[in-house]
Motif scaffolding. Structure first.
Motif, PDB file in Angstrom:
ATOM      1  N   ARG A 157       0.821  -1.226   0.000  1.00  0.00           N
ATOM      2  CA  ARG A 157       0.000   0.000   0.000  1.00  0.00           C
ATOM      3  C   ARG A 157       0.851   1.272   0.000  1.00  0.00           C
ATOM      4  O   ARG A 157       0.574   2.220  -0.712  1.00  0.00           O
ATOM      5  CB  ARG A 157      -0.913   0.023   1.212  1.00  0.00           C
ATOM      6  CG  ARG A 157      -1.764  -1.213   1.341  1.00  0.00           C
ATOM      7  CD  ARG A 157      -2.587  -1.135   2.613  1.00  0.00           C
ATOM      8  NE  ARG A 157      -3.618  -0.141   2.460  1.00  0.00           N
ATOM      9  CZ  ARG A 157      -4.761  -0.365   1.829  1.00  0.00           C
ATOM     10  NH1 ARG A 157      -5.020  -1.536   1.313  1.00  0.00           N
ATOM     11  NH2 ARG A 157      -5.654   0.587   1.719  1.00  0.00           N
ATOM     12  N   GLN A 158       1.876   1.255   0.835  1.00  0.00           N
ATOM     13  CA  GLN A 158       2.715   2.450   0.937  1.00  0.00           C
ATOM     14  C   GLN A 158       3.407   2.716  -0.403  1.00  0.00           C
ATOM     15  O   GLN A 158       3.475   3.857  -0.859  1.00  0.00           O
ATOM     16  CB  GLN A 158       3.751   2.227   2.040  1.00  0.00           C
ATOM     17  CG  GLN A 158       4.350   3.501   2.559  1.00  0.00           C
ATOM     18  CD  GLN A 158       5.176   3.254   3.820  1.00  0.00           C
ATOM     19  OE1 GLN A 158       5.190   2.150   4.373  1.00  0.00           O
ATOM     20  NE2 GLN A 158       5.859   4.288   4.259  1.00  0.00           N
ATOM     21  N   ALA A 208       0.880   4.033  -2.987  1.00  0.00           N
ATOM     22  CA  ALA A 208       0.564   5.442  -2.753  1.00  0.00           C
ATOM     23  C   ALA A 208       1.712   6.331  -3.233  1.00  0.00           C
ATOM     24  O   ALA A 208       1.501   7.340  -3.915  1.00  0.00           O
ATOM     25  CB  ALA A 208       0.294   5.674  -1.266  1.00  0.00           C
ATOM     26  N   ASN A 213       1.686   9.114  -6.290  1.00  0.00           N
ATOM     27  CA  ASN A 213       2.080  10.506  -6.054  1.00  0.00           C
ATOM     28  C   ASN A 213       3.150  10.935  -7.059  1.00  0.00           C
ATOM     29  O   ASN A 213       3.121  12.059  -7.571  1.00  0.00           O
ATOM     30  CB  ASN A 213       2.618  10.693  -4.640  1.00  0.00           C
ATOM     31  CG  ASN A 213       1.554  10.470  -3.579  1.00  0.00           C
ATOM     32  OD1 ASN A 213       0.371  10.331  -3.905  1.00  0.00           O
ATOM     33  ND2 ASN A 213       1.963  10.425  -2.323  1.00  0.00           N
ATOM     34  N   PHE A 226      -7.716  -0.771  -2.844  1.00  0.00           N
ATOM     35  CA  PHE A 226      -7.009   0.514  -2.842  1.00  0.00           C
ATOM     36  C   PHE A 226      -7.793   1.481  -3.724  1.00  0.00           C
ATOM     37  O   PHE A 226      -8.068   1.172  -4.878  1.00  0.00           O
ATOM     38  CB  PHE A 226      -5.594   0.328  -3.399  1.00  0.00           C
ATOM     39  CG  PHE A 226      -4.689   1.513  -3.172  1.00  0.00           C
ATOM     40  CD1 PHE A 226      -3.716   1.486  -2.176  1.00  0.00           C
ATOM     41  CD2 PHE A 226      -4.810   2.656  -3.958  1.00  0.00           C
ATOM     42  CE1 PHE A 226      -2.877   2.585  -1.971  1.00  0.00           C
ATOM     43  CE2 PHE A 226      -3.980   3.750  -3.747  1.00  0.00           C
ATOM     44  CZ  PHE A 226      -3.009   3.714  -2.748  1.00  0.00           C
ATOM     45  N   ILE A 227      -8.148   2.628  -3.175  1.00  0.00           N
ATOM     46  CA  ILE A 227      -8.904   3.608  -3.961  1.00  0.00           C
ATOM     47  C   ILE A 227      -8.120   4.912  -4.038  1.00  0.00           C
ATOM     48  O   ILE A 227      -7.695   5.451  -3.009  1.00  0.00           O
ATOM     49  CB  ILE A 227     -10.279   3.906  -3.331  1.00  0.00           C
ATOM     50  CG1 ILE A 227     -11.111   2.625  -3.208  1.00  0.00           C
ATOM     51  CG2 ILE A 227     -11.034   4.947  -4.165  1.00  0.00           C
ATOM     52  CD1 ILE A 227     -12.441   2.818  -2.495  1.00  0.00           C
ATOM     53  N   ARG A 228      -7.934   5.437  -5.219  1.00  0.00           N
ATOM     54  CA  ARG A 228      -7.349   6.770  -5.384  1.00  0.00           C
ATOM     55  C   ARG A 228      -8.359   7.616  -6.153  1.00  0.00           C
ATOM     56  O   ARG A 228      -8.812   7.219  -7.223  1.00  0.00           O
ATOM     57  CB  ARG A 228      -6.016   6.670  -6.134  1.00  0.00           C
ATOM     58  CG  ARG A 228      -5.382   7.972  -6.606  1.00  0.00           C
ATOM     59  CD  ARG A 228      -4.907   8.908  -5.511  1.00  0.00           C
ATOM     60  NE  ARG A 228      -3.853   8.434  -4.633  1.00  0.00           N
ATOM     61  CZ  ARG A 228      -2.585   8.861  -4.661  1.00  0.00           C
ATOM     62  NH1 ARG A 228      -2.199   9.759  -5.547  1.00  0.00           N
ATOM     63  NH2 ARG A 228      -1.721   8.400  -3.790  1.00  0.00           N
TER      64      ARG A 228
END
Lengths: 665, 332
Positions: free
Chosen positions: B20-21, B24, B28, B121-123
């Motif tokens: 997850r990290q 993300a 980014n 995971f949602i962005r």
């Protein structure tokens, strides 16, 4: 002019906290001081159908009201209080059938005929979706529960008001008087139509149903207009009940309403001014005999600071008693009849409200207006307009945007900071107590009662008898609600912060802020991304929504997650969304617990540097501790200028990313 | 966030595991418009496992008019797949305000599973485009997610250009309408038949109007797909009542199987890469820049042969470098 003196309204105080025992003592002392009715405030876990040991209840137990988990709790809450002589109002909505079931079961346990019970369950789900946020189930099943409560009460508990249609929270969410009239009456029409269509009530008894419908209204500081609003309500309800439902008896068409005066307009700065606001607001709903409130409860002067103490509540109680017993108000007939100014204003409000009722009807009624987000959008827009007017000074708020100079107040100088605080140990005590309760009951009885409840929920049968059986079996609030959650599902209401919402404000400052947002975005490589979230069970989302709308308007990309999130969900969102900044909003008093859980969660995934701000009703003397714990900035109702908040939040995002702060606007 | 170049391989390896990290951080980076970050983003993309990007996973676009219930449908699908142990990633795109550039990203709110499933995971993304199209970052972000997730969903509101854009970025596009709203009529009139691979009529709980909408669409779809290998199915379902979800999942799987059997899955993804490269060139150097390289059609023909993302990015970089060098005299 000599008419016989009018009877005073029911004098109430909305109260309850910590535990059933503590609240019972408070109620008995309030009654001893001359209060004539009770108004029970439940804590948020109870209101949203969770037991104290549920993860979502953390930090919320006993905070904004009393936790009631089962029949024994209800018994303690009404210890030494004669149920057949009380008039008890319960601010309870999604779990209203359950609380009524507990109250009826308690009467039965004490050998009291439920037909003698008097009081009110608020039981209006529409304003929960639109403003207050303690809903659980989707609109369809929620309406069915309201209908079941009504159709059960009218024959079996005939003096009970099974639903209290609320315009109160619509005004708190920003509604204008016209919108308040329109949405409350549209809701009442929806409920009555649903009862009629349910076939549970014989046609001949329908006027009785109409006569048991009562209302709960707000009164703001524009007291002439508010008084006219009450007259408009009275006239419109008379017309609707006659024309739409054919109620012949004028007594059954009376607009019966209770009031809590406005909390939205109470200020944190110079809080003593709230006393005169409360008096004037009350005047609006008691002034004219033809549209006088049946029950009144007043907020305390320090509500924007935190939880009122018994003395603060006593002050508000005395305001009512002075109005009722010292003044000559109750000696006259209706003093406004025949006034052309009043008549014209009432007419104007009625015309506006009728047009809006028509608009809602054309869109398929209230439930459609909720699901489409239409009504919520209208309210968010009105609220944004109010904030804009305060910001530009068009709307004067004494002590906030005008006459700000003040001497130090002796009222807030006492050791307790002028408010009451709930002992944090209360939560642990309740967790132990509920677990002990579950261990010490007849499990077979509980299982049978819950199975029956589940079957009834799936059928078209009335939910009340099975709920009363659950109450006697020792079922808990969390178990009752979870059983229905399993059958009905849960619902998240639209937020209404759509593309058309706008706050605006002073164009120069807004332009300056936009420039800062754009410049910061270029330096960061992408636009500033802000997560706005409400942890815990508190559903008052107006503040969070206004921040979200404002930030978007300045060019930020705003992730808005709505209400009732666990700290874990917020932490996950901050990571997944790659935000520069997190804004939390908590109004229930659980801010410390929530702040700790979010901050610790972020640190655990290497996001400890992410700035987290917090808004809400957060007492001054707790700010230092919260900041030491890692909260970057705290905003309370005193911080009414959104531009200043935004400038600070931009700087927080900058500094966290090694950019220079730009300073105050 | 300063990721050393040597760390990019490590980051790519973590993406493969859907860490997850790492996910993300990578998203980014893709989003970061600063020149250094952009160069690094291309390197990261090139470091992803090419075989997986070409053949694995399922990229699904969900689009349709506002109010059709896309988010609740998505939540239902997410629950379904997560319950089966699949890893699911979502890119939820909301429009930016044309006036202020700001955006309210509210889709997490409507997805009840957000923050609750460990394999989800949602962005949320702002479209950042004036005409309602999708931001150029959506495509590379979908690659980052495809590296580690079994299913990657791109959700957009079907207004303006976005529904066409999304169809050019995914394997399968589902177009969602609601009954009794005029949605299906609008869809039929709009003539964007090339967009959907699957039609979805949501809110079947409304009864008769849902059946009517489905029938209308069925007839139009039958006519428009005459002679083609894929017959566009019309799935009627209720996200609210969780009815009819199986049929939609089956249709999605059937469409992917169809692409594989026709050898279109890999070809489609290669075409998506090429389309993105051309769009990037257009955004940076304008249509005139692309014309100087021989025009979009000619570039597309060449890029169509480059299945490997690394190779594609190398040829993209070469072209961009060439244009930068030749335009140096005219500062932009």
């Amino acid at each position: 002019m000599s008419t016989s003196k009018d009877r005073p309204w029911l004098v109430r105080t909305y109260s309850g906290h910590s535990s059933a025992r503590t609240s019972n003592e408070l109620y008995r002392s309030n009654l001893a001081k001359g209060q004539t009715g009770l108004s029970v405030a439940f804590d948020l876990p109870t209101q949203t159908g969770y037991d104290p040991d549920h993860p979502l209840a953390r930090g919320e137990v006993g905070k904004v009201g009393v936790p009631i988990s089962h029949l024994d709790d209800m018994d303690v809450l009404f210890d030494q209080l004669p149920l057949d002589q009380m008039n008890t109002s319960m601010t309870i909505n999604a779990v209203a059938p359950w609380m009524l079931a507990l109250y009826i079961a308690l009467a039965e346990r004490r050998g009291i005929d439920p037909a003698t019970l008097q009081g009110t369950t608020q039981n209006d789900i529409v304003k929960e979706y639109l403003s207050r946020g303690t809903h659980i189930f989707p609109p369809g099943p929620s309406l069915r529960l309201i209908v079941d409560t009504i159709t059960y009460s009218v024959p079996n508990v005939p003096k009970w008001n099974p639903t209290n249609i609320c315009s109160y929270h619509l005004q708190e969410a920003g509604a204008t008087p016209v919108q308040e009239l329109a949405y409350a009456l549209s809701t009442a029409i929806m409920v009555l139509d649903a009862v009629r269509d349910s076939g549970q009530i014989p046609e001949a008894d329908f006027p009785k149903v109409v006569s048991r419908l009562s209302f709960f209204v707000n009164a703001g500081i524009r007291f002439i207009e508010e008084c006219c609003k009450m007259r408009a309500f009275t006239q419109m309800w008379d017309e609707i009940t006659l024309e739409r439902y054919g109620v012949k008896d004028a007594k059954q068409r009376r607009f019966r309403y209770g009031v809590q005066v406005n909390s939205l307009g109470l200020t944190e700065s110079q809080p003593e001014n709230n006393v005169q606001r409360i008096v004037l607001e009350m005047l609006a709903v008691v002034l004219s005999k033809d549209a006088r409130a049946r029950a009144v409860q007043l907020p305390a002067w320090n509500e924007a600071l935190g939880l009122p103490r018994p003395w603060d509540q006593q002050w508000s109680l005395r305001i009512q008693q002075v109005m009722a017993f010292e003044t000559d108000l109750l000696e006259y007939g209706d003093i406004l009849t025949g006034s052309p100014v009043i008549e014209a204003k009432v007419q104007e409000l009625m015309e506006g409200a009728n047009a809006e009722i028509q608009r809602v009807a054309e869109q398929g009624g209230v439930l459609a207006g909720i699901e489409s987000g239409y009504m919520k959008q209208v309210l968010v827009k009105s609220h944004a307009e109010r904030l804009r007017a305060i910001e530009t000074g068009e709307l004067t708020i004494v002590g906030v945007n005008k006459f700000k100079e003040t001497a130090e107040s002796p009222l807030t100088q006492s050791g307790d900071g002028g408010i009451m605080k709930v002992d944090p140990a209360v939560e642990q005590q309740h967790i132990k107590a509920i677990q002990a309760h579950r261990a010490n009951r007849d499990q077979d009885k509980v299982a049978i009662a819950l199975n029956t409840l589940r079957d009834v929920a799936k059928s078209n049968d009335n939910i009340m008898p099975a709920s009363i059986a659950c109450a006697h079996a020792g079922v808990t609030t969390g178990e009752w609600a979870q059983t229905l959650r399993d059958v009905f599902g849960e619902y998240r209401a639209p937020t209404g912060i759509d593309i058309s919402s706008s706050i605006g404000g002073d164009p120069e400052r807004v332009a300056a802020l936009r420039e800062r947002v754009t410049a910061t975005g270029s330096s960061l490589g992408r636009p500033i991304k802000l997560l706005v979230a409400k942890p815990g069970l508190d559903g008052h989302s107006n503040g969070a929504e206004q921040i979200a709308v404002k930030a978007r308007e300045l060019g930020m990309e705003v992730v808005y997650e709505g209400i009732r999130l666990t700290p874990q969900q917020i932490v996950a969102a901050a990571q997944e969304e790659g935000v520069h900044l997190v804004g939390l909003s908590v109004l229930s008093g659980s801010h410390t617990a929530m702040a700790e859980m979010v901050i610790d969660g972020l640190r655990a995934i290497d996001l400890g540097a992410l700035p987290v701000t917090m808004g809400g009703i957060i007492p001054d003397d707790e700010h230092v501790a919260l900041k030491q714990r890692g909260i970057a900035a705290i905003y309370t109702p005193k911080d009414s200028d959104l531009n200043i908040i935004m400038a600070e939040m931009i700087d927080l995002a900058r500094v966290a990313n090694q950019l220079d702060a730009l300073g105050p606007l | 966030m300063q990721t050393a170049v040597s760390d990019l391989q490590a980051l790519a390896a973590k993406l493969r595991l859907a860490d997850r990290q790492a996910v993300a951080e990578a998203l980014n980076l893709i989003d970061d418009q600063r020149p250094a970050a952009r160069a690094k983003a291309l390197e990261l993309l090139a470091a992803l496992e090419a075989e997986r990007l070409a053949n694995d996973g399922h990229l699904i676009g969900i689009t349709g008019p506002p109010g059709a219930g896309k988010s609740s449908l998505l939540s239902t699908l997410i629950d379904y797949w997560c319950a089966k142990g699949l890893k699911v990633a979502v890119l939820a795109v909301d429009p930016s305000s044309p006036k202020t550039g700001g955006a309210l990203l509210g889709d997490r709110l409507r997805m009840t599973g957000a923050g609750q499933h460990k394999n989800l995971f949602i962005r949320s993304l702002a479209s950042r485009q004036q005409l309602g199209g999708l931001a150029a970052e959506v495509w590379p972000m979908s690659r980052i997610l495809l590296a580690g997730y079994d299913i990657v969903l791109i959700e957009t509101v079907g207004v303006g250009q976005s529904e066409v854009d999304v169809a050019s970025m995914v394997d399968t596009t589902a177009y969602v309408v609601q009954p009794a709203s005029g949605d299906s009529i609008q869809f039929i009139k709009s003539g964007i038949m090339e967009v959907p691979d699957i039609m979805v009529v949501n809110k079947a709980d409304l009864g008769a109007p849902a059946i009517k909408a489905a029938n209308d669409l069925h007839q139009v779809m039958r006519r428009s797909t005459q002679g083609s290998d894929w017959k566009i199915p019309v799935c009627t379902l209720s996200a609210r009542d969780r009815q009819g979800i199986d049929a939609l999942v089956n249709a999605l799987e059937a469409h992917r199987a169809h692409l594989v059997s026709m050898q279109l899955l890999t070809a489609g993804r290669t075409a998506q890469q090429g389309a993105w490269a051309i769009r990037q060139l257009q955004e940076e150097f304008g249509n005139s820049g692309v014309a100087r390289l021989g025009g979009a059609a000619a570039i597309a023909r060449e890029l169509d042969n480059q299945h490997d993302l690394g190779e594609l990015l190398a040829s993209y970089n070469a072209r961009a470098e060439h244009l930068r060098a030749s335009t140096k005299a005219w500062p932009t």
